[in-house]
Design a protein around this motif. Structure first.
Motif, short mmCIF file in Angstrom:
data_model
loop_
_atom_site.label_atom_id
_atom_site.label_comp_id
_atom_site.label_asym_id
_atom_site.label_seq_id
_atom_site.Cartn_x
_atom_site.Cartn_y
_atom_site.Cartn_z
N THR A 172 7.86 -20.16 36.11
CA THR A 172 8.25 -20.85 34.88
C THR A 172 7.34 -20.37 33.77
O THR A 172 6.14 -20.64 33.78
CB THR A 172 8.13 -22.38 35.04
OG1 THR A 172 9.04 -22.82 36.06
CG2 THR A 172 8.49 -23.09 33.74
N ARG A 212 18.27 -25.26 28.94
CA ARG A 212 18.85 -23.92 29.07
C ARG A 212 18.38 -23.19 30.31
O ARG A 212 19.08 -22.28 30.80
CB ARG A 212 18.53 -23.09 27.82
CG ARG A 212 19.20 -23.64 26.56
CD ARG A 212 19.25 -22.62 25.45
NE ARG A 212 19.94 -23.14 24.27
CZ ARG A 212 21.25 -23.20 24.13
NH1 ARG A 212 22.03 -22.78 25.11
NH2 ARG A 212 21.79 -23.68 23.03
N ASP A 213 17.21 -23.54 30.83
CA ASP A 213 16.71 -22.84 32.01
C ASP A 213 17.06 -23.54 33.32
O ASP A 213 16.54 -23.20 34.38
CB ASP A 213 15.19 -22.65 31.92
CG ASP A 213 14.45 -23.96 31.72
OD1 ASP A 213 15.12 -25.00 31.51
OD2 ASP A 213 13.21 -23.98 31.79
N ARG A 256 15.55 -22.46 42.15
CA ARG A 256 16.24 -22.78 40.90
C ARG A 256 15.83 -24.15 40.38
O ARG A 256 15.43 -25.03 41.14
CB ARG A 256 17.76 -22.74 41.09
CG ARG A 256 18.34 -21.40 41.48
CD ARG A 256 17.94 -20.30 40.52
NE ARG A 256 18.79 -19.13 40.61
CZ ARG A 256 18.62 -18.13 41.46
NH1 ARG A 256 17.63 -18.16 42.34
NH2 ARG A 256 19.43 -17.08 41.44
#
Length: 270
Positions: free
Chosen positions: A196, A20-21, A83
């Protein structure tokens, strides 16, 4: 996930649930496609054309795609932006598939775990850094996946931002409660570093100690140079190893012994 979704989109949803990340590049024929929010973000960041895919009787799904032969370029651009990217490939011959082609994530790349030459600099390390809070200081571990170097040290709170400036982390791992604590100075110190956030249990002492013991194939850390006051260093180092095992399962065999950095002294873990 709607019952009216097409088989392809149901498969995408199942894979996306575990990533999801990350921006999930999903192989479809000669293209890697981004769907839903990933498509909207990817189109904005990469200048891609945002279109839509028919999803059976469900609503149209936002779509952006890139040629498979150009995936390394697009992936590199996203990682440089901080990203996280997951590549989902077709892992069986479409002509032999019974039903929808089986797909699996074959590679995950984050700013701190990149090993592609295009993402590395000859002039500096590409450090993945973990930080845990102590009473008046922080335990900091820095790992360069490309060289296998891993260093741990205590850093006073007032020196943390300067130490990050020296290390230039490409990615920082931190416990959720430390980041969300309004009294913590960590948020301001990591303002420009890709962050993170991990659940607190991942940084627990027993979890991290066991992770280090398993990796170095020892029964305890007693002979490694850690002292009684080094709990935060064990937590930081162990959390890095655990994260790297998740992101790059085959990328740990070349890691060197941990270096414990102390004022005037560097100790090696054998």
């Amino acid at each position: 996930m709607g019952t009216s979704d097409t088989p392809l989109m149901r498969q995408w949803e199942e894979v996306k649930a575990h990533h999801r990340d990350a921006l999930l590049f999903f192989r479809v024929g000669d293209f890697y496609e981004l769907f839903h929010g990933d498509a909207e973000e990817g189109a904005k960041l990469l200048g891609l054309t945002l279109t839509s895919r028919n999803n059976g009787s469900a609503a149209q799904v936002p779509l952006a795609g890139v040629p498979a032969k150009a995936i390394d370029d697009y992936m590199s651009r996203l990682v440089r932006m901080g990203r996280r990217v997951a590549i989902c490939d077709q892992v069986e011959d479409p002509s032999q598939a019974k039903g929808i082609v089986r797909r699996e994530v074959t590679e995950t790349v984050t700013p701190g775990t990149a090993v592609h030459e295009s993402l590395l600099s000859e002039r500096r390390n590409n450090f993945l850094v973990a930080v845990v809070a102590e009473e008046r200081s922080y335990g900091v571990a820095a790992l360069d996946v490309s060289t296998g170097e891993i260093i741990v040290q205590h850093v006073q709170g007032q020196d943390l931002e300067a130490e990050f400036g020296r290390l230039e982390p490409s990615e920082l791992l931190a416990p959720r409660t430390v980041i969300e604590d309004p009294n913590s100075g960590l948020r301001s110190a990591v303002a420009d570093i890709p962050l993170t956030i991990r659940d607190d249990w991942i940084f627990e002492t027993d979890v991290c100690s066991d992770e280090l013991c398993r990796f170095y194939a020892v029964e305890s850390l007693d002979g490694f140079g850690f002292q009684a006051a080094d709990v935060a260093l064990v937590r930081a180092a162990g959390s890095l190893i655990q994260y790297l095992k998740e992101v790059r399962p085959g990328g740990l065999t070349h890691l060197r012994p941990v270096q414990i950095k102390r004022p005037g002294l560097v100790m090696l873990l054998d």
